[in-house]
Design a protein around this motif. Sequence first.
Motif, PDB file in Angstrom:
ATOM      1  N   ASP A 232       0.834  -1.202   0.000  1.00 44.65           N
ATOM      2  CA  ASP A 232       0.000   0.000   0.000  1.00 44.65           C
ATOM      3  C   ASP A 232       0.870   1.253   0.000  1.00 44.65           C
ATOM      4  O   ASP A 232       0.583   2.211  -0.713  1.00 44.65           O
ATOM      5  N   ALA A 233       1.915   1.231   0.799  1.00 42.20           N
ATOM      6  CA  ALA A 233       2.830   2.378   0.861  1.00 42.20           C
ATOM      7  C   ALA A 233       3.505   2.592  -0.488  1.00 42.20           C
ATOM      8  O   ALA A 233       3.612   3.728  -0.963  1.00 42.20           O
ATOM      9  N   GLN A 234       3.944   1.516  -1.109  1.00 35.79           N
ATOM     10  CA  GLN A 234       4.582   1.633  -2.422  1.00 35.79           C
ATOM     11  C   GLN A 234       3.619   2.206  -3.452  1.00 35.79           C
ATOM     12  O   GLN A 234       3.985   3.099  -4.226  1.00 35.79           O
ATOM     13  N   ASP A 235       2.397   1.688  -3.463  1.00 34.89           N
ATOM     14  CA  ASP A 235       1.400   2.172  -4.422  1.00 34.89           C
ATOM     15  C   ASP A 235       1.053   3.631  -4.171  1.00 34.89           C
ATOM     16  O   ASP A 235       0.932   4.421  -5.116  1.00 34.89           O
ATOM     17  N   SER A 236       0.899   3.996  -2.916  1.00 36.89           N
ATOM     18  CA  SER A 236       0.583   5.389  -2.579  1.00 36.89           C
ATOM     19  C   SER A 236       1.717   6.318  -2.962  1.00 36.89           C
ATOM     20  O   SER A 236       1.495   7.398  -3.512  1.00 36.89           O
ATOM     21  N   LEU A 237       2.941   5.892  -2.671  1.00 36.42           N
ATOM     22  CA  LEU A 237       4.099   6.724  -3.015  1.00 36.42           C
ATOM     23  C   LEU A 237       4.248   6.826  -4.531  1.00 36.42           C
ATOM     24  O   LEU A 237       4.534   7.899  -5.059  1.00 36.42           O
ATOM     25  N   ARG A 238       4.032   5.734  -5.242  1.00 36.18           N
ATOM     26  CA  ARG A 238       4.082   5.772  -6.715  1.00 36.18           C
ATOM     27  C   ARG A 238       3.065   6.788  -7.246  1.00 36.18           C
ATOM     28  O   ARG A 238       3.362   7.580  -8.143  1.00 36.18           O
ATOM     29  N   HIS A 239       1.876   6.775  -6.668  1.00 39.26           N
ATOM     30  CA  HIS A 239       0.832   7.715  -7.079  1.00 39.26           C
ATOM     31  C   HIS A 239       1.292   9.161  -6.847  1.00 39.26           C
ATOM     32  O   HIS A 239       1.133  10.023  -7.726  1.00 39.26           O
ATOM     33  N   LEU A 240       1.864   9.438  -5.690  1.00 38.75           N
ATOM     34  CA  LEU A 240       2.333  10.793  -5.391  1.00 38.75           C
ATOM     35  C   LEU A 240       3.446  11.223  -6.342  1.00 38.75           C
ATOM     36  O   LEU A 240       3.459  12.359  -6.828  1.00 38.75           O
ATOM     37  N   LEU A 241       4.383  10.333  -6.594  1.00 37.36           N
ATOM     38  CA  LEU A 241       5.480  10.662  -7.511  1.00 37.36           C
ATOM     39  C   LEU A 241       4.956  10.884  -8.922  1.00 37.36           C
ATOM     40  O   LEU A 241       5.419  11.795  -9.630  1.00 37.36           O
ATOM     41  N   ASN A 242       3.984  10.090  -9.341  1.00 37.24           N
ATOM     42  CA  ASN A 242       3.410  10.278 -10.680  1.00 37.24           C
ATOM     43  C   ASN A 242       2.599  11.570 -10.778  1.00 37.24           C
ATOM     44  O   ASN A 242       2.561  12.194 -11.836  1.00 37.24           O
ATOM     45  N   GLU A 243       1.955  11.968  -9.698  1.00 34.93           N
ATOM     46  CA  GLU A 243       1.267  13.268  -9.698  1.00 34.93           C
ATOM     47  C   GLU A 243       2.264  14.410  -9.830  1.00 34.93           C
ATOM     48  O   GLU A 243       2.014  15.386 -10.524  1.00 34.93           O
TER      49      GLU A 243
ATOM     50  N   GLU B 286       8.078   5.130 -14.051  1.00 38.04           N
ATOM     51  CA  GLU B 286       9.290   5.918 -14.286  1.00 38.04           C
ATOM     52  C   GLU B 286      10.012   6.275 -12.990  1.00 38.04           C
ATOM     53  O   GLU B 286      11.234   6.339 -12.950  1.00 38.04           O
ATOM     54  N   TYR B 287       9.284   6.499 -11.929  1.00 35.37           N
ATOM     55  CA  TYR B 287       9.886   6.967 -10.677  1.00 35.37           C
ATOM     56  C   TYR B 287      10.023   5.858  -9.634  1.00 35.37           C
ATOM     57  O   TYR B 287      10.355   6.137  -8.477  1.00 35.37           O
ATOM     58  N   ASP B 288       9.804   4.623 -10.046  1.00 37.83           N
ATOM     59  CA  ASP B 288       9.886   3.506  -9.105  1.00 37.83           C
ATOM     60  C   ASP B 288      11.267   3.375  -8.471  1.00 37.83           C
ATOM     61  O   ASP B 288      11.389   2.857  -7.361  1.00 37.83           O
ATOM     62  N   CYS B 289      12.296   3.842  -9.140  1.00 35.57           N
ATOM     63  CA  CYS B 289      13.645   3.776  -8.578  1.00 35.57           C
ATOM     64  C   CYS B 289      13.775   4.606  -7.304  1.00 35.57           C
ATOM     65  O   CYS B 289      14.701   4.396  -6.517  1.00 35.57           O
ATOM     66  N   MET B 290      12.846   5.524  -7.079  1.00 33.98           N
ATOM     67  CA  MET B 290      12.900   6.358  -5.880  1.00 33.98           C
ATOM     68  C   MET B 290      12.049   5.815  -4.739  1.00 33.98           C
ATOM     69  O   MET B 290      12.186   6.263  -3.596  1.00 33.98           O
ATOM     70  N   ILE B 291      11.188   4.849  -5.004  1.00 35.96           N
ATOM     71  CA  ILE B 291      10.252   4.374  -3.989  1.00 35.96           C
ATOM     72  C   ILE B 291      10.973   3.754  -2.792  1.00 35.96           C
ATOM     73  O   ILE B 291      10.733   4.148  -1.649  1.00 35.96           O
ATOM     74  N   GLY B 292      11.830   2.789  -3.031  1.00 39.46           N
ATOM     75  CA  GLY B 292      12.545   2.124  -1.935  1.00 39.46           C
ATOM     76  C   GLY B 292      13.373   3.083  -1.101  1.00 39.46           C
ATOM     77  O   GLY B 292      13.247   3.114   0.136  1.00 39.46           O
ATOM     78  N   PRO B 293      14.228   3.881  -1.737  1.00 40.56           N
ATOM     79  CA  PRO B 293      15.027   4.827  -0.963  1.00 40.56           C
ATOM     80  C   PRO B 293      14.184   5.846  -0.181  1.00 40.56           C
ATOM     81  O   PRO B 293      14.519   6.196   0.955  1.00 40.56           O
TER      82      PRO B 293
ATOM     83  N   GLY C 277      12.511   4.053   2.816  1.00 44.87           N
ATOM     84  CA  GLY C 277      13.524   3.811   3.839  1.00 44.87           C
ATOM     85  C   GLY C 277      13.842   5.062   4.631  1.00 44.87           C
ATOM     86  O   GLY C 277      13.914   5.035   5.870  1.00 44.87           O
ATOM     87  N   ARG C 278      14.012   6.161   3.945  1.00 48.54           N
ATOM     88  CA  ARG C 278      14.310   7.425   4.627  1.00 48.54           C
ATOM     89  C   ARG C 278      13.138   7.866   5.502  1.00 48.54           C
ATOM     90  O   ARG C 278      13.325   8.293   6.638  1.00 48.54           O
ATOM     91  N   LEU C 279      11.946   7.790   4.962  1.00 47.26           N
ATOM     92  CA  LEU C 279      10.768   8.199   5.728  1.00 47.26           C
ATOM     93  C   LEU C 279      10.578   7.309   6.956  1.00 47.26           C
ATOM     94  O   LEU C 279      10.263   7.800   8.041  1.00 47.26           O
ATOM     95  N   ALA C 280      10.795   6.009   6.797  1.00 49.45           N
ATOM     96  CA  ALA C 280      10.647   5.086   7.923  1.00 49.45           C
ATOM     97  C   ALA C 280      11.674   5.372   9.016  1.00 49.45           C
ATOM     98  O   ALA C 280      11.398   5.152  10.194  1.00 49.45           O
TER      99      ALA C 280
ATOM    100  N   TRP D 140       2.557  13.253   4.031  1.00 48.73           N
ATOM    101  CA  TRP D 140       1.879  11.998   3.672  1.00 48.73           C
ATOM    102  C   TRP D 140       2.307  10.874   4.604  1.00 48.73           C
ATOM    103  O   TRP D 140       1.468  10.147   5.128  1.00 48.73           O
ATOM    104  N   TRP D 141       3.599  10.748   4.826  1.00 49.34           N
ATOM    105  CA  TRP D 141       4.097   9.677   5.681  1.00 49.34           C
ATOM    106  C   TRP D 141       3.571   9.829   7.109  1.00 49.34           C
ATOM    107  O   TRP D 141       3.119   8.852   7.704  1.00 49.34           O
ATOM    108  N   ALA D 142       3.627  11.037   7.627  1.00 46.65           N
ATOM    109  CA  ALA D 142       3.155  11.277   8.999  1.00 46.65           C
ATOM    110  C   ALA D 142       1.659  10.985   9.118  1.00 46.65           C
ATOM    111  O   ALA D 142       1.186  10.512  10.160  1.00 46.65           O
ATOM    112  N   SER D 143       0.903  11.247   8.070  1.00 45.93           N
ATOM    113  CA  SER D 143      -0.542  11.012   8.085  1.00 45.93           C
ATOM    114  C   SER D 143      -0.905   9.555   7.875  1.00 45.93           C
ATOM    115  O   SER D 143      -1.905   9.068   8.379  1.00 45.93           O
ATOM    116  N   ALA D 144      -0.084   8.849   7.101  1.00 40.54           N
ATOM    117  CA  ALA D 144      -0.413   7.485   6.694  1.00 40.54           C
ATOM    118  C   ALA D 144       0.065   6.419   7.667  1.00 40.54           C
ATOM    119  O   ALA D 144      -0.506   5.340   7.723  1.00 40.54           O
TER     120      ALA D 144
END
Length: 88
Positions: free
Chosen positions: A5-16, A29-36, A39-42, A81-85
Motif C-alpha cells: 500500500d505504501a509503495q502504491d501510494s508513493l508511486r501515485h504521489l510521484l506520478n502526480e 518511471e519513478y519507481d527507482c525512488m520508492i525504496g530509498p 527507507g528514509r521516511l521510515a 503523507w508519511w506522517a498522516s499514513a
Amino acid sequence: MKPLDAQDSLRHLLNEWDPIGVADVVRDEYDCMIGPLLGRLARGAGRAEISEFLWFELEDHFGLDPASRGVDSMANRLVFWWASAVPS
C-alpha cells in the motif's frame, strides 16, 4: 500501512508530481525512488533530507535541473503523507 500500500501510494504521489512529464505514458518511471524514499521516511527523515534526496535524483539520475521542479514542495508533501499514513 502495508508495504505494498505504501509503495502504491508513493508511486501515485510521484506520478502526480511527475517532474519529467511522462507519468501519463510510463507509470513506473519513478519507481527507482520508492525504496530509498520509504527507507528514509521510515527512519524519520524530515523535509531537508527528503528534499536533498529528490534534488540529487533529479539532477544525477534523471539529468534535470531540480531548481524548477518543486523539490521542496514535494518533500513537504511526502513528509506530511508519511506522517498522516503511518500510525505513531
